[in-house]
Design a protein around this motif. Structure first.
Motif, short mmCIF file in Angstrom:
data_model
loop_
_atom_site.label_atom_id
_atom_site.label_comp_id
_atom_site.label_asym_id
_atom_site.label_seq_id
_atom_site.Cartn_x
_atom_site.Cartn_y
_atom_site.Cartn_z
N LYS A 108 0.84 -1.21 0.00
CA LYS A 108 0.00 0.00 0.00
C LYS A 108 0.87 1.25 0.00
O LYS A 108 0.63 2.20 -0.77
CB LYS A 108 -0.93 -0.01 1.22
CG LYS A 108 -1.86 1.19 1.31
CD LYS A 108 -2.78 1.03 2.52
CE LYS A 108 -3.75 2.19 2.64
NZ LYS A 108 -3.12 3.44 3.05
N ILE A 109 1.89 1.28 0.84
CA ILE A 109 2.79 2.43 0.92
C ILE A 109 3.49 2.65 -0.41
O ILE A 109 3.56 3.77 -0.93
CB ILE A 109 3.80 2.24 2.07
CG1 ILE A 109 3.09 2.33 3.42
CG2 ILE A 109 4.93 3.27 1.98
CD1 ILE A 109 3.93 1.90 4.60
N LEU A 110 4.02 1.57 -1.00
CA LEU A 110 4.73 1.69 -2.27
C LEU A 110 3.80 2.15 -3.39
O LEU A 110 4.19 2.94 -4.25
CB LEU A 110 5.38 0.36 -2.65
CG LEU A 110 6.53 -0.11 -1.76
CD1 LEU A 110 6.98 -1.50 -2.19
CD2 LEU A 110 7.70 0.86 -1.81
N ASP A 131 2.98 -11.54 -1.11
CA ASP A 131 2.22 -10.44 -1.72
C ASP A 131 3.14 -9.30 -2.11
O ASP A 131 2.96 -8.66 -3.15
CB ASP A 131 1.14 -9.93 -0.76
CG ASP A 131 0.05 -10.96 -0.51
OD1 ASP A 131 -0.12 -11.87 -1.35
OD2 ASP A 131 -0.64 -10.85 0.52
N LEU A 132 4.13 -9.04 -1.26
CA LEU A 132 5.10 -7.99 -1.57
C LEU A 132 5.93 -8.36 -2.79
O LEU A 132 6.12 -7.54 -3.70
CB LEU A 132 6.00 -7.73 -0.36
CG LEU A 132 7.15 -6.75 -0.58
CD1 LEU A 132 6.64 -5.38 -1.04
CD2 LEU A 132 7.99 -6.62 0.69
N ARG A 133 6.44 -9.59 -2.83
CA ARG A 133 7.23 -10.00 -3.99
C ARG A 133 6.41 -9.91 -5.28
O ARG A 133 6.90 -9.43 -6.30
CB ARG A 133 7.76 -11.42 -3.80
CG ARG A 133 8.78 -11.56 -2.69
CD ARG A 133 9.35 -12.97 -2.63
NE ARG A 133 10.05 -13.21 -1.39
CZ ARG A 133 9.52 -13.87 -0.36
NH1 ARG A 133 8.30 -14.39 -0.44
NH2 ARG A 133 10.23 -14.04 0.75
N ARG A 134 5.15 -10.34 -5.21
CA ARG A 134 4.29 -10.28 -6.39
C ARG A 134 4.13 -8.83 -6.87
O ARG A 134 4.23 -8.54 -8.05
CB ARG A 134 2.92 -10.89 -6.09
CG ARG A 134 2.02 -11.02 -7.33
CD ARG A 134 0.66 -11.61 -6.98
NE ARG A 134 0.78 -12.86 -6.22
CZ ARG A 134 0.99 -14.04 -6.76
NH1 ARG A 134 1.14 -14.15 -8.06
NH2 ARG A 134 1.07 -15.12 -6.00
N TYR A 135 3.91 -7.91 -5.92
CA TYR A 135 3.78 -6.49 -6.27
C TYR A 135 5.06 -6.00 -6.96
O TYR A 135 5.00 -5.30 -7.97
CB TYR A 135 3.50 -5.65 -5.02
CG TYR A 135 3.53 -4.17 -5.31
CD1 TYR A 135 2.42 -3.51 -5.80
CD2 TYR A 135 4.71 -3.44 -5.12
CE1 TYR A 135 2.46 -2.15 -6.10
CE2 TYR A 135 4.77 -2.09 -5.42
CZ TYR A 135 3.64 -1.45 -5.90
OH TYR A 135 3.70 -0.11 -6.21
N LEU A 136 6.21 -6.36 -6.40
CA LEU A 136 7.48 -5.91 -6.98
C LEU A 136 7.63 -6.44 -8.40
O LEU A 136 7.99 -5.69 -9.32
CB LEU A 136 8.65 -6.35 -6.10
CG LEU A 136 8.71 -5.73 -4.69
CD1 LEU A 136 9.82 -6.37 -3.88
CD2 LEU A 136 8.90 -4.22 -4.76
#
Length: 195
Positions: A108-110, A131-136
């Motif tokens: 969300k922050i990114l 979830d973070l890796r997927r977003y990246l």
């Protein structure tokens, strides 16, 4: 020189910031700074010349202010800011540190901030790292490295990433165990994380 004692997770984050350092006057932004031990450590050890320490709540900022004062840091070294993510942080930083929160909140922050080109990120999700890796991957970031910090029975991933602007092929397995993480698969922390 008196410096705060860091947990293994914060120590690994500091090492990753040091590895990214590319300028004599190096500036970091620590989002969700909490007690500000990491910003104090970064300036006291010379890893960073200046750190923005941001938190969305006044309580942690008061705690951070006490830590900064106790270790004799000045406003020329650390500035405390009440900020929802990166929204109130001036954009003259080289590295953004976001740690100690869930992967969904880091995403969300990114997603709510457009950072300067070539900004490096040191990210340590407490949960939902996939979830973070997927977003990246989906947003054209490259995971430069991923290591694991061990604290008792808990393991914490610490990722460094930069936006490259290039699409990357990935699958669901990469979201759970990134190629950067698997490069360190002989490390005891990585072995425990995989298990």
């Amino acid at each position: 020189m008196s410096v705060p004692h860091l947990t293994p997770r914060l120590q690994l984050i500091a090492e990753q910031v040091k590895a990214l350092k590319s300028d004599d006057f190096y500036v970091a932004a620590d989002i969700g700074t909490d007690h500000a031990k990491l910003p104090v450590f970064l300036v006291k050890t010379g890893i960073c010349s200046f750190v923005y320490a941001g938190d969305v709540r006044s309580g942690p900022l008061e705690s951070a202010g006490k830590t900064v004062s106790f270790y004799g840091c000045t406003e020329e070294q650390i500035v405390l800011l009440c900020s929802d993510g990166l929204k109130e942080i001036p954009q003259n930083y080289h590295t953004v540190i976001i740690a100690g929160m869930g992967g969904e909140l880091i995403v969300k922050i990114l997603s709510e901030t457009s950072c300067p080109e070539n900004t490096a990120f040191v990210l340590s999700p407490m949960t939902a790292a996939e979830d973070l890796r997927r977003y990246l991957f989906e947003n054209r970031f490259s995971i430069l490295s991923e290591k694991i910090a061990m604290e008792g029975e808990r393991v914490y991933p610490v990722l460094t990433a930069k936006k490259t602007g290039f699409d990357k092929d990935y699958d669901d397995c990469d979201c759970y165990l990134s190629p950067a993480l698997l490069m360190n698969r002989q490390d005891p922390g990585v072995i425990r994380y995989i298990k």
